[in-house]
Design an enzyme around this catalytic site. Sequence first.
Site, PDB file in Angstrom:
ATOM      1  N   CYS A  88      48.851  99.169 -43.501  1.00  0.00           N
ATOM      2  CA  CYS A  88      50.298  99.120 -43.306  1.00  0.00           C
ATOM      3  C   CYS A  88      50.882  98.010 -44.163  1.00  0.00           C
ATOM      4  CB  CYS A  88      50.586  98.847 -41.828  1.00  0.00           C
ATOM      5  SG  CYS A  88      52.332  98.704 -41.452  1.00  0.00           S
ATOM      6  N   HIS A 130      52.366 107.672 -38.688  1.00  0.00           N
ATOM      7  CA  HIS A 130      52.383 106.212 -38.818  1.00  0.00           C
ATOM      8  C   HIS A 130      53.829 105.693 -38.914  1.00  0.00           C
ATOM      9  CE1 HIS A 130      50.701 102.360 -40.649  1.00  0.00           C
ATOM     10  NE2 HIS A 130      51.989 102.270 -40.938  1.00  0.00           N
ATOM     11  N   GLU A 131      54.642 106.356 -39.744  1.00  0.00           N
ATOM     12  CA  GLU A 131      56.023 105.880 -39.941  1.00  0.00           C
ATOM     13  C   GLU A 131      56.876 106.116 -38.702  1.00  0.00           C
ATOM     14  OE1 GLU A 131      56.445 103.918 -42.353  1.00  0.00           O
ATOM     15  OE2 GLU A 131      54.575 104.498 -43.336  1.00  0.00           O
ATOM     16  N   HIS A 134      56.465 103.435 -36.284  1.00  0.00           N
ATOM     17  CA  HIS A 134      57.262 102.239 -36.585  1.00  0.00           C
ATOM     18  C   HIS A 134      58.628 102.303 -35.901  1.00  0.00           C
ATOM     19  CE1 HIS A 134      55.056  99.713 -39.340  1.00  0.00           C
ATOM     20  NE2 HIS A 134      54.784 100.699 -40.174  1.00  0.00           N
TER      21      HIS A 134
END
Length: 165
Positions: A88, A130-131, A134
Amino acid sequence: MAVSIRTYGDRTLRREASSVDVIDGETKRICERMVEAMIRANGLAIAAPQLGVSQRIIILDLDGAFHVLINPEIIEHSDECEERDEGCLSVPGAYGPVSRASRVRVRGTGLDGKTVEIEGEGLLARAIQHEIDHLDGVLFVDHLSPARRESLLREYARKRKEAAR
Ligand code: ZN
Protein backbone atom coordinates in the site's frame (compact mmCIF):
# COMPACT_ATOMS: atom_id res chain seq x y z
CA MET A 1 0.86 22.61 -3.79
CA ALA A 2 2.81 19.50 -2.94
CA VAL A 3 0.78 16.33 -2.95
CA SER A 4 1.86 13.98 -0.25
CA ILE A 5 0.44 10.58 0.53
CA ARG A 6 -0.71 10.04 4.10
CA THR A 7 0.98 7.15 5.82
CA TYR A 8 0.13 4.65 8.55
CA GLY A 9 -0.91 6.42 11.73
CA ASP A 10 -2.67 9.28 9.91
CA ARG A 11 -6.23 9.62 11.21
CA THR A 12 -7.91 10.26 7.85
CA LEU A 13 -6.84 6.77 6.78
CA ARG A 14 -9.00 5.37 9.60
CA ARG A 15 -12.15 7.38 8.95
CA GLU A 16 -15.15 6.23 6.98
CA ALA A 17 -15.18 8.51 3.94
CA SER A 18 -18.30 10.45 2.93
CA SER A 19 -20.24 9.82 -0.26
CA VAL A 20 -19.81 12.40 -2.99
CA ASP A 21 -23.18 14.11 -3.52
CA VAL A 22 -22.21 16.53 -6.25
CA ILE A 23 -19.52 15.98 -8.88
CA ASP A 24 -18.04 19.39 -9.63
CA GLY A 25 -14.78 21.23 -10.29
CA GLU A 26 -13.59 20.42 -6.79
CA THR A 27 -14.10 16.69 -7.43
CA LYS A 28 -12.10 17.03 -10.63
CA ARG A 29 -9.27 18.80 -8.80
CA ILE A 30 -9.18 16.06 -6.16
CA CYS A 31 -8.91 13.46 -8.96
CA GLU A 32 -6.06 15.40 -10.58
CA ARG A 33 -4.16 15.44 -7.30
CA MET A 34 -4.82 11.72 -6.86
CA VAL A 35 -3.46 10.93 -10.33
CA GLU A 36 -0.40 13.09 -9.71
CA ALA A 37 0.34 11.41 -6.39
CA MET A 38 -0.26 7.93 -7.82
CA ILE A 39 2.08 8.50 -10.75
CA ARG A 40 4.78 10.03 -8.58
CA ALA A 41 4.64 7.06 -6.21
CA ASN A 42 4.56 4.53 -9.07
CA GLY A 43 1.24 3.23 -7.77
CA LEU A 44 -1.44 1.32 -9.68
CA ALA A 45 -4.37 2.65 -7.70
CA ILE A 46 -5.20 5.25 -5.08
CA ALA A 47 -8.07 6.30 -2.82
CA ALA A 48 -8.91 9.90 -1.84
CA PRO A 49 -8.36 9.36 1.93
CA GLN A 50 -4.70 8.66 1.13
CA LEU A 51 -4.42 12.36 0.30
CA GLY A 52 -6.30 13.35 3.44
CA VAL A 53 -9.57 13.80 1.53
CA SER A 54 -12.33 11.85 3.26
CA GLN A 55 -14.49 11.29 0.17
CA ARG A 56 -15.50 8.10 -1.63
CA ILE A 57 -13.31 8.32 -4.73
CA ILE A 58 -10.86 5.75 -6.08
CA ILE A 59 -8.66 5.69 -9.16
CA LEU A 60 -7.33 2.56 -10.84
CA ASP A 61 -4.65 2.40 -13.52
CA LEU A 62 -4.30 -1.29 -14.28
CA ASP A 63 -4.35 -3.70 -17.20
CA GLY A 64 -3.97 -0.77 -19.59
CA ALA A 65 -7.19 0.81 -18.39
CA PHE A 66 -7.70 3.96 -16.36
CA HIS A 67 -10.80 4.40 -14.21
CA VAL A 68 -12.13 7.04 -11.87
CA LEU A 69 -14.83 5.60 -9.63
CA ILE A 70 -16.90 7.85 -7.41
CA ASN A 71 -18.98 6.19 -4.68
CA PRO A 72 -17.85 2.72 -5.81
CA GLU A 73 -19.66 -0.35 -4.55
CA ILE A 74 -18.93 -4.00 -5.06
CA ILE A 75 -22.12 -5.47 -6.47
CA GLU A 76 -20.88 -9.01 -7.10
CA HIS A 77 -17.94 -11.10 -5.99
CA SER A 78 -16.78 -14.65 -6.49
CA ASP A 79 -16.86 -17.01 -3.52
CA GLU A 80 -13.47 -18.15 -4.63
CA CYS A 81 -10.59 -16.30 -2.99
CA GLU A 82 -6.95 -15.80 -3.79
CA GLU A 83 -4.13 -15.10 -1.35
CA ARG A 84 -1.29 -12.88 -2.53
CA ASP A 85 1.19 -10.44 -1.10
CA GLU A 86 -0.22 -6.94 -1.02
CA GLY A 87 1.31 -3.54 -0.36
CA CYS A 88 0.00 0.00 0.00
CA LEU A 89 1.29 3.48 -0.82
CA SER A 90 0.30 4.44 2.74
CA VAL A 91 2.42 1.67 4.30
CA PRO A 92 5.46 2.02 2.03
CA GLY A 93 7.84 -0.91 1.84
CA ALA A 94 5.58 -3.34 3.73
CA TYR A 95 4.00 -6.40 2.13
CA GLY A 96 1.86 -9.19 3.50
CA PRO A 97 -0.43 -11.97 2.25
CA VAL A 98 -4.10 -11.00 1.99
CA SER A 99 -6.93 -13.22 0.87
CA ARG A 100 -9.42 -11.48 -1.47
CA ALA A 101 -12.27 -12.53 -3.74
CA SER A 102 -10.65 -13.49 -7.04
CA ARG A 103 -13.31 -11.77 -9.14
CA VAL A 104 -15.48 -8.74 -8.40
CA ARG A 105 -17.89 -6.47 -10.19
CA VAL A 106 -17.88 -2.85 -9.06
CA ARG A 107 -20.30 -0.04 -9.85
CA GLY A 108 -19.58 3.63 -9.39
CA THR A 109 -19.93 6.99 -11.11
CA GLY A 110 -17.39 8.56 -13.45
CA LEU A 111 -16.36 12.22 -13.48
CA ASP A 112 -18.88 12.76 -16.29
CA GLY A 113 -21.67 11.65 -13.95
CA LYS A 114 -22.29 8.44 -15.86
CA THR A 115 -22.49 5.04 -14.20
CA VAL A 116 -19.36 2.93 -14.61
CA GLU A 117 -19.31 -0.82 -14.13
CA ILE A 118 -16.13 -2.85 -14.19
CA GLU A 119 -15.57 -6.54 -13.76
CA GLY A 120 -12.10 -7.45 -12.67
CA GLU A 121 -10.12 -10.51 -11.73
CA GLY A 122 -6.64 -11.09 -10.42
CA LEU A 123 -4.73 -7.91 -9.66
CA LEU A 124 -7.59 -5.63 -10.77
CA ALA A 125 -10.06 -7.41 -8.45
CA ARG A 126 -7.54 -7.13 -5.63
CA ALA A 127 -6.95 -3.42 -6.25
CA ILE A 128 -10.69 -2.67 -6.32
CA GLN A 129 -11.18 -4.37 -2.95
CA HIS A 130 -8.07 -2.75 -1.46
CA GLU A 131 -9.10 0.77 -2.54
CA ILE A 132 -12.70 0.39 -1.39
CA ASP A 133 -11.33 -0.75 1.98
CA HIS A 134 -9.58 2.63 2.18
CA LEU A 135 -12.98 4.35 1.92
CA ASP A 136 -14.08 2.41 5.00
CA GLY A 137 -10.94 3.22 7.01
CA VAL A 138 -9.51 -0.28 6.52
CA LEU A 139 -5.87 -0.97 5.62
CA PHE A 140 -4.48 -4.21 4.20
CA VAL A 141 -2.60 -4.90 7.43
CA ASP A 142 -5.99 -5.29 9.16
CA HIS A 143 -6.51 -8.48 7.14
CA LEU A 144 -3.33 -10.13 8.41
CA SER A 145 -3.20 -12.44 11.41
CA PRO A 146 -2.42 -10.50 14.62
CA ALA A 147 1.06 -12.04 14.86
CA ARG A 148 1.92 -11.26 11.26
CA ARG A 149 0.49 -7.74 11.53
CA GLU A 150 2.54 -7.06 14.63
CA SER A 151 5.81 -8.19 13.07
CA LEU A 152 5.09 -6.34 9.81
CA LEU A 153 4.34 -3.09 11.67
CA ARG A 154 7.38 -3.48 13.90
CA GLU A 155 9.59 -3.91 10.84
CA TYR A 156 7.82 -1.00 9.11
CA ALA A 157 8.40 1.31 12.10
CA ARG A 158 12.05 0.28 12.28
CA LYS A 159 12.61 1.05 8.58
CA ARG A 160 10.82 4.40 8.85
CA LYS A 161 13.01 5.39 11.78
CA GLU A 162 16.10 4.43 9.85
CA ALA A 163 14.97 6.35 6.77
CA ALA A 164 14.26 9.45 8.88
CA ARG A 165 17.80 9.55 10.20
ZN1 ZN B 1 -3.60 1.24 -0.07
